[in-house]
Write an enzyme that holds these catalytic residues in place. Structure first.
Site, PDB file in Angstrom:
ATOM      1  CG  HIS A  46      -2.524  -0.586  -7.869  1.00  0.00           C
ATOM      2  ND1 HIS A  46      -2.602   0.138  -6.576  1.00  0.00           N
ATOM      3  CD2 HIS A  46      -2.454  -2.201  -7.372  1.00  0.00           C
ATOM      4  CE1 HIS A  46      -3.529  -0.900  -6.023  1.00  0.00           C
ATOM      5  NE2 HIS A  46      -3.285  -2.010  -5.980  1.00  0.00           N
ATOM      6  NE  ARG A 102      -4.093  -1.466   0.361  1.00  0.00           N
ATOM      7  CZ  ARG A 102      -3.590  -2.674  -1.389  1.00  0.00           C
ATOM      8  NH1 ARG A 102      -2.604  -2.438  -1.884  1.00  0.00           N
ATOM      9  NH2 ARG A 102      -4.978  -2.929  -1.292  1.00  0.00           N
TER      10      ARG A 102
END
Length: 312
Positions: free
Chosen positions: A275, A227
């Protein structure tokens, strides 16, 4: 017949429709899958993405569960209108994707592949560039849940000296497992290659900051497929400029897509990936959704039920 609401971005529906219908049929689950708009009171289960059209769950009074299509739930877990059970996505496709991304970039750092890619200059750069064996390389993974644990055992299987850290003590074959504040300091102090696979919580925000980065061996490498909030960006950039950290490969960021003006894009010691480390794949995600619906309907414990208090 059950009614399922597909509440993801509409452009994803063509990929999910055949996968969901196939696995529901195989599981013997009679269900219709609808796209918004629908009568909220008719919906039994919501197949959900934070980027989809449903943000207010108040009217879904008969909905038995919300099935998140992402591994991360930080964008929905704090939604005050969400009173239904929430399940996060952990599936074989996510796990394999994470393992492959992490393993590839660990080997890239371990073998110093970037050096050779940038030194195709006719000179024989042998001295100082023979890597140690994997057993002599210390790899640390922060977060050894389903995804991090799978990465840890895979790297241990390749012979790396792997340490895993988590908030609560765990045990993994071939992995030294640590926990708690002292365990974190111990883990960071030996992290030649550091991988962060922690969730986004208050406790993990800026976990890698000026103080904790200074605990790491000089010239360490950081991989972050977890994250974006785990890293204090300014502290990491300073550590890269000072040579404390040799390189950072980052797949997740506080703002996504990463803005074009962000310093990470132009920094010579940073690799940005968009991502992609643990992308949800419709075929494997559909199997988890079908199994969870079966479990809810049978009164069994669902898979990957989110604990609201912990945030994941």
């Amino acid at each position: 017949m059950l009614t399922l609401l597909f509440a993801d971005r509409i452009e994803n529906w063509p990929a999910y429709e055949p996968a969901l219908k196939a696995v529901l049929s195989e599981a013997g689950i009679a269900a219709q899958i609808l796209l918004p708009p629908v009568d909220p009171a008719s919906v039994d289960y919501i197949i959900y993405s934070p980027l989809g059209p449903v943000q207010d769950f108040t009217a879904y009074t008969n909905t038995k569960a919300v099935m998140n299509l992402w591994a991360g739930v930080e964008r929905v877990v704090g939604n005050a209108t969400l009173t239904q059970p929430l399940c996060r996505m952990v599936d074989e496709g996510l796990e394999r994707g994470m393992i492959e991304w992490v393993t590839g970039h660990v080997l890239r750092a371990h073998l110093d592949i970037d050096f050779f890619l940038t030194h195709q200059d006719g000179l024989w750069h042998h001295q100082g560039h023979v890597p140690p064996l994997a057993r002599d390389r210390s790899v640390v993974i922060l977060g050894i849940g389903a995804l991090g644990g799978a990465c840890a055992t895979t790297l241990a299987g390749l012979g790396f000296n792997v340490t895993g850290w988590s908030r609560t003590q765990k045990a993994l074959p071939g992995v030294t497992c640590l926990s708690g504040p002292e365990g974190l300091r111990d883990a960071l102090s030996k992290a030649e290659i550091l991988i962060t696979v922690l969730p986004n919580t208050r406790e993990t925000t800026d976990l890698l900051n000026a103080e904790t980065l200074a605990l790491m061996p000089k010239g360490a490498v950081i991989l972050n497929p977890g994250r974006g909030n785990l890293i204090d960006d300014d502290a990491l950039l300073a550590a890269l400029d000072a040579g404390q950290i040799a390189h950072a490969t980052l797949d997740v960021f506080r703002v996504e897509p990463l803005p074009p003006e962000h310093p990470y894009w132009a920094h010579p010691k940073v690799t940005v990936t968009p991502h992609i480390a643990a992308e949800t794949r419709p075929a494997s995600a559909a199997r988890v959704i079908a199994e969870n619906i079966r479990r809810f309907e049978a009164g069994e414990e669902p898979l990957h039920l989110v604990e609201r208090g912990r945030g994941y």
